[in-house]
Write an enzyme that holds these catalytic residues in place. Structure first.
Site, PDB file in Angstrom:
ATOM      1  N   GLU A  46       0.821  -1.203   0.000  1.00  0.00           N
ATOM      2  CA  GLU A  46       0.000   0.000   0.000  1.00  0.00           C
ATOM      3  C   GLU A  46       0.859   1.259   0.000  1.00  0.00           C
ATOM      4  OE1 GLU A  46      -1.914  -2.877   3.067  1.00  0.00           O
ATOM      5  OE2 GLU A  46       0.029  -2.594   2.081  1.00  0.00           O
ATOM      6  N   ALA A 148       8.900 -36.187 -10.925  1.00  0.00           N
ATOM      7  CA  ALA A 148       8.770 -36.393 -12.369  1.00  0.00           C
ATOM      8  C   ALA A 148       8.758 -37.892 -12.632  1.00  0.00           C
ATOM      9  CB  ALA A 148       9.929 -35.728 -13.104  1.00  0.00           C
ATOM     10  N   ARG A 178      11.597 -22.958  -7.708  1.00  0.00           N
ATOM     11  CA  ARG A 178      12.709 -22.727  -6.784  1.00  0.00           C
ATOM     12  C   ARG A 178      12.879 -21.235  -6.506  1.00  0.00           C
ATOM     13  NH1 ARG A 178      17.611 -26.695  -8.953  1.00  0.00           N
ATOM     14  NH2 ARG A 178      16.526 -28.698  -8.670  1.00  0.00           N
ATOM     15  N   THR A 190      19.608 -38.609  -2.914  1.00  0.00           N
ATOM     16  CA  THR A 190      19.586 -37.805  -4.140  1.00  0.00           C
ATOM     17  C   THR A 190      20.941 -37.154  -4.381  1.00  0.00           C
ATOM     18  OG1 THR A 190      17.214 -37.384  -3.945  1.00  0.00           O
ATOM     19  CG2 THR A 190      18.484 -35.819  -5.258  1.00  0.00           C
ATOM     20  N   GLU A 289      12.215 -32.163  -3.494  1.00  0.00           N
ATOM     21  CA  GLU A 289      12.464 -32.736  -4.814  1.00  0.00           C
ATOM     22  C   GLU A 289      13.015 -34.161  -4.741  1.00  0.00           C
ATOM     23  OE1 GLU A 289      14.251 -30.421  -7.846  1.00  0.00           O
ATOM     24  OE2 GLU A 289      13.397 -28.535  -7.164  1.00  0.00           O
TER      25      GLU A 289
END
Length: 360
Positions: A46, A148, A178, A190, A289
């Site tokens: 604002e 995925a 990200r 991973t 992920e």
């Protein structure tokens, strides 16, 4: 209000622990000023919009995605600036659930003669700040899981190869994710399999790297892992079950890595306790992920708030791949976790399904 939402999105990933807020000032049916909250400690949306009018907006209408604050924090109350400007009407997308604000801003403006309307495009405004809403209510980050899959349901081959399941357009979308979250989490598996950098790589190089978190119960992360060695403005956190030996700890610290110890559950990091720790660090949005063990544990602990699952038109063609989640799943179809409020998008031949778990 849609333009105010567009403005607010510019601040996503940068305002934490504050919400992303956008504002638009309208005079005689025309937008005369726009503003958004850039980051915590900077002017609110604002005030940002009013400054473009030198604080003078006599008879105008202010559209703002979130209820104006009426308290002193890092910045003065927005309600005071609104009154001084001569704004005649304020249209609010949603009330602020923060106990310091809730209802106070709208009530103060009404008591001082400003016409106030609320709940315009409220679902869109709530979705914009779903991370902030979770954090205010539970002091934990909003957890998003991205995965995925091949069309027959695998995230990697039997050798661990997963590059690449999805196409470049899908991967650029993930880098955009990200860019908008506070932190990115993976398991040590991973790191060992893929050696990811976990940075944001948008075209033009304008992205912001999230805080990178590696869940590593027994401190198996190699000291030459990319997640430890690259240059970035944000830090890497290694979550361990116990502090490593002093000489190992020193080497991690020399790489700028902070080690967090976390309670264990069944010999693994207690992910619920970890969410409390991350909340104490004011991390409001967390993108997970991988890998399959972490995602499976999050599912069983009911810690996931949102799923983003890509499927690509590829078939592994066997039964020896890596699934999205490991560990015991539902025994009956009736017990499967269902997703609600689905959104489906295409990125070339890839399909992205976004949904929220219905824990019932």
């Amino acid at each position: 209000m849609r333009e105010a939402l567009r403005q607010a999105r510019k601040g996503l990933g940068r305002t934490s622990p504050n919400p992303a807020v956008g504002a638009v000032i309208v005079r005689e049916g025309e937008i005369v000023a726009r503003g958004y909250h850039h980051r915590a400690g900077h002017p609110h949306a604002e005030v940002e919009a009013l400054r473009k009018l030198e604080g003078k907006a006599q008879g105008s209408t202010l559209y703002v995605t979130l209820e104006p604050c009426n308290h002193f924090g890092r910045t003065p109350p927005c309600t005071e600036a609104i009154l001084k400007s001569g704004i005649q009407r304020v249209v609010v997308g949603m009330k602020d659930p923060n106990p310091q604000v809730s209802g106070g801003g709208c009530g103060f403006l009404k008591k001082n003669g400003v016409e106030v309307s609320t709940s315009l495009l409220e679902p869109e405004c709530r979705r914009l700040n779903e991370g902030y809403l979770k954090f205010v209510a539970h002091k934990r980050p909003f957890v998003m899981v991205k995965s995925a899959l091949t069309l027959d349901g695998w995230t990697a081959t039997s050798t661990g190869d997963s590059k690449w399941i999805t196409n470049e357009r899908s991967r650029q979308f993930v880098h955009g994710l990200r860019n908008r979250v506070d932190a990115l989490l993976v398991g040590v598996g991973t790191v060992l399999a893929d050696d990811p950098s976990l940075t944001t790589r948008l075209k033009g190089g304008q992205g912001k790297d999230p805080v990178r978190i590696v869940v590593d119960t027994n401190v198996r992360t190699p000291l030459d892992a990319k997640v430890l060695g690259h240059k970035s403005d944000t830090q890497t956190l290694l979550v361990a079950g116990a502090y490593p030996r002093p000489e190992i700890r020193k080497k991690f610290q020399e790489n700028g890595v902070s080690i967090i110890t976390c309670p264990l559950k069944d010999g693994r990091i207690d992910l619920g306790a970890l969410m409390d720790i991350l909340g104490e660090r004011s991390l409001t949005t967390l993108l997970v992920e991988g890998g399959a063990s972490i995602i499976g544990s999050l599912l069983r602990e009911r810690l996931v708030d949102k799923f983003l699952i890509f499927t690509a038109p590829k078939l592994l063609g066997g039964n020896d791949g890596v699934p999205m989640a490991t560990g015991p799943g539902a025994r009956q179809m009736d017990d499967c976790l269902c997703l609600r409020d689905l959104e489906v998008r295409r990125f070339g031949e890839d399909i992205l399904t976004v949904g929220y778990p219905d824990y019932g």
